[in-house]
Design a protein around this motif. Sequence first.
Motif, mmCIF file in Angstrom:
data_model
loop_
_atom_site.group_PDB
_atom_site.id
_atom_site.type_symbol
_atom_site.label_atom_id
_atom_site.label_comp_id
_atom_site.label_asym_id
_atom_site.label_seq_id
_atom_site.Cartn_x
_atom_site.Cartn_y
_atom_site.Cartn_z
ATOM 1 N N ALA A 128 -1.318 9.122 -3.579
ATOM 2 C CA ALA A 128 -0.974 10.046 -4.672
ATOM 3 C C ALA A 128 0.518 10.325 -4.679
ATOM 4 O O ALA A 128 0.954 11.426 -5.005
ATOM 5 C CB ALA A 128 -1.780 11.342 -4.535
ATOM 6 N N GLY A 130 4.550 8.698 -5.829
ATOM 7 C CA GLY A 130 5.164 8.365 -7.114
ATOM 8 C C GLY A 130 4.486 7.197 -7.805
ATOM 9 O O GLY A 130 4.311 7.211 -9.034
ATOM 10 N N ALA A 131 4.088 6.180 -7.042
ATOM 11 C CA ALA A 131 3.480 4.996 -7.656
ATOM 12 C C ALA A 131 2.130 5.349 -8.288
ATOM 13 O O ALA A 131 1.843 4.966 -9.431
ATOM 14 C CB ALA A 131 3.320 3.887 -6.629
ATOM 15 N N ASN A 151 -6.517 10.657 -1.485
ATOM 16 C CA ASN A 151 -5.247 10.688 -0.751
ATOM 17 C C ASN A 151 -5.428 11.440 0.551
ATOM 18 O O ASN A 151 -6.268 12.334 0.665
ATOM 19 C CB ASN A 151 -4.171 11.377 -1.601
ATOM 20 N N ARG A 152 -4.627 11.027 1.546
ATOM 21 C CA ARG A 152 -4.608 11.707 2.843
ATOM 22 C C ARG A 152 -4.373 13.205 2.630
ATOM 23 O O ARG A 152 -5.047 14.039 3.203
ATOM 24 C CB ARG A 152 -3.456 11.080 3.646
ATOM 25 N N THR A 153 -3.418 13.545 1.756
ATOM 26 C CA THR A 153 -3.152 14.947 1.410
ATOM 27 C C THR A 153 -3.814 15.222 0.062
ATOM 28 O O THR A 153 -3.284 14.846 -0.990
ATOM 29 C CB THR A 153 -1.623 15.183 1.307
ATOM 30 N N ARG A 156 -2.101 16.541 -3.314
ATOM 31 C CA ARG A 156 -1.286 15.667 -4.192
ATOM 32 C C ARG A 156 -2.178 14.904 -5.174
ATOM 33 O O ARG A 156 -1.788 14.657 -6.306
ATOM 34 C CB ARG A 156 -0.456 14.693 -3.344
ATOM 35 N N MET A 215 -0.497 -2.607 -3.944
ATOM 36 C CA MET A 215 0.758 -2.600 -4.724
ATOM 37 C C MET A 215 1.930 -3.165 -3.937
ATOM 38 O O MET A 215 2.942 -3.558 -4.519
ATOM 39 C CB MET A 215 1.096 -1.169 -5.146
HETATM 40 P P1 NAP Z 1 5.503 7.617 -1.947
HETATM 41 O O1 NAP Z 1 5.803 8.464 -3.135
HETATM 42 O O2 NAP Z 1 6.309 7.779 -0.695
HETATM 43 O O3 NAP Z 1 3.942 7.912 -1.587
HETATM 44 C C1 NAP Z 1 3.352 7.364 -0.444
HETATM 45 C C2 NAP Z 1 1.840 7.545 -0.492
HETATM 46 O O4 NAP Z 1 1.278 6.805 0.607
HETATM 47 C C3 NAP Z 1 1.358 8.970 -0.334
HETATM 48 O O5 NAP Z 1 0.181 9.133 -1.102
HETATM 49 C C4 NAP Z 1 1.044 9.069 1.173
HETATM 50 O O6 NAP Z 1 0.056 10.020 1.481
HETATM 51 C C5 NAP Z 1 0.455 7.689 1.392
HETATM 52 N N1 NAP Z 1 0.514 7.201 2.778
HETATM 53 C C6 NAP Z 1 1.608 6.782 3.461
HETATM 54 N N2 NAP Z 1 1.244 6.323 4.673
HETATM 55 C C7 NAP Z 1 -0.111 6.439 4.757
HETATM 56 C C8 NAP Z 1 -1.076 6.129 5.760
HETATM 57 N N3 NAP Z 1 -0.723 5.608 6.941
HETATM 58 N N4 NAP Z 1 -2.382 6.367 5.494
HETATM 59 C C9 NAP Z 1 -2.753 6.907 4.302
HETATM 60 N N5 NAP Z 1 -1.880 7.224 3.311
HETATM 61 C C10 NAP Z 1 -0.578 6.991 3.543
HETATM 62 O O7 NAP Z 1 5.560 6.068 -2.298
HETATM 63 P P2 NAP Z 1 5.289 5.416 -3.742
HETATM 64 O O8 NAP Z 1 6.517 5.432 -4.557
HETATM 65 O O9 NAP Z 1 4.065 6.060 -4.299
HETATM 66 O O10 NAP Z 1 5.017 3.882 -3.363
HETATM 67 C C11 NAP Z 1 3.804 3.488 -2.744
HETATM 68 C C12 NAP Z 1 3.812 1.980 -2.566
HETATM 69 O O11 NAP Z 1 3.727 1.314 -3.833
HETATM 70 C C13 NAP Z 1 5.086 1.483 -1.894
HETATM 71 O O12 NAP Z 1 4.705 0.652 -0.834
HETATM 72 C C14 NAP Z 1 5.804 0.696 -2.967
HETATM 73 O O13 NAP Z 1 6.479 -0.432 -2.415
HETATM 74 C C15 NAP Z 1 4.646 0.234 -3.858
HETATM 75 N N6 NAP Z 1 5.079 -0.016 -5.262
HETATM 76 C C16 NAP Z 1 4.966 -1.277 -5.759
HETATM 77 C C17 NAP Z 1 5.340 -1.533 -7.061
HETATM 78 C C18 NAP Z 1 5.220 -2.941 -7.608
HETATM 79 O O14 NAP Z 1 5.835 -3.234 -8.636
HETATM 80 N N7 NAP Z 1 4.425 -3.794 -6.990
HETATM 81 C C19 NAP Z 1 5.835 -0.510 -7.890
HETATM 82 C C20 NAP Z 1 5.927 0.779 -7.351
HETATM 83 C C21 NAP Z 1 5.545 1.015 -6.041
HETATM 84 P P3 NAP Z 1 0.454 11.585 1.683
HETATM 85 O O15 NAP Z 1 0.593 12.159 0.306
HETATM 86 O O16 NAP Z 1 -0.710 12.146 2.431
HETATM 87 O O17 NAP Z 1 1.734 11.596 2.472
#
Ligand code: NAP
Length: 273
Positions: A128, A130-131, A151-153, A156, A215
């Motif tokens: 939950a 930004g993506a 989501n873990r949290t 969100r 993703m």
């Molecule tokens: P973000 O805002 O930092 O959010 C991270 C999310 O991952 C949060 O929901 C967090 O949970 C969760 N999380 C992190 N580590 C975890 C774990 N060990 N177990 C369970 N949940 C975990 O990052 P974001 O911007 O959303 O990006 C997420 C991913 O999408 C990234 O890897 C990014 O590279 C990828 N992405 C890919 C594209 C593409 O074009 N393919 C585009 C955008 C993003 P909490 O809320 O509990 O902390």
Amino acid sequence: MTQRFAILGHPVAHSKSPQIHAAFARAAGIDLTYERVEPPLDGFAVTVARLRAEGFRGANVTLPFKVDAFRLCTQRTRRAEQAESVNTLEFTAQGIEGDTTDGIGLVRDVEGRCGRKIAGLRVLLVGAGGAARGVAGPLLDAAPARLAIANRTLARALDIVQLYSEASQLSALTLGELPQHQFDLVINATSASLSDALPLVPPSVFASGALAYDMVYGKGQTPFLQLAASAGAQTSDGLGMLVEQAAEAFHHWHGVRPETAPVFRLLRSESPA
Ligand code: NAP
């Protein structure tokens, strides 16, 4: 005149966006440059002001600046307003226009390259951040039978559900509740795969014939994709989403919809799944 574009991220060295936009521009016969720019963590607005002053036409935005970009815009598309996130900036005489193309990029890749129409599917979005926030609206627009966000949290996930309070098929779940549910499309929108970690998803969430979509790209078979494959699911990483979101940004700037398959094949040959 050569049009100037940039990708803004911190870090940004890994970004494939310059290669993708250069390939789209070659195919469309558009004269442009597209460079990597790494603003200081507290210097996003200053960097954008400098690019505008230097005559840049626009920029893409990646981690961790998508919310800063959203705040900086003077005009935003409906989907950017919904997601409260911006990954595409256009500099105009009037100000800065903002769009988000991540969600439509995901939907196009799932429905096109992966061949799964989302309408009527039970969809699980894990994560939950930004993506997830950026893709929830376009996923709902694709008319799934249900969209659950786990989501873990939990708070969100509930925040995203609240953004779309009119969508009755949308709900939030804790990771602990997942063993009681099954889905046809399971999207890992967490950053867990970046550190080779596995979000706590039980193998039972994958319904028969499910598609598992991570993703993250460039990490090969992530623990999430390995789990899904061992549960019998079809798998995909996020490389196609990356190419499709770039194509939508290219369309926003140039009014031309580039062919994505050749660019996807090129990147895939450099970064096997
Ligand atoms: P973000 O805002 O930092 O959010 C991270 C999310 O991952 C949060 O929901 C967090 O949970 C969760 N999380 C992190 N580590 C975890 C774990 N060990 N177990 C369970 N949940 C975990 O990052 P974001 O911007 O959303 O990006 C997420 C991913 O999408 C990234 O890897 C990014 O590279 C990828 N992405 C890919 C594209 C593409 O074009 N393919 C585009 C955008 C993003 P909490 O809320 O509990 O902390």
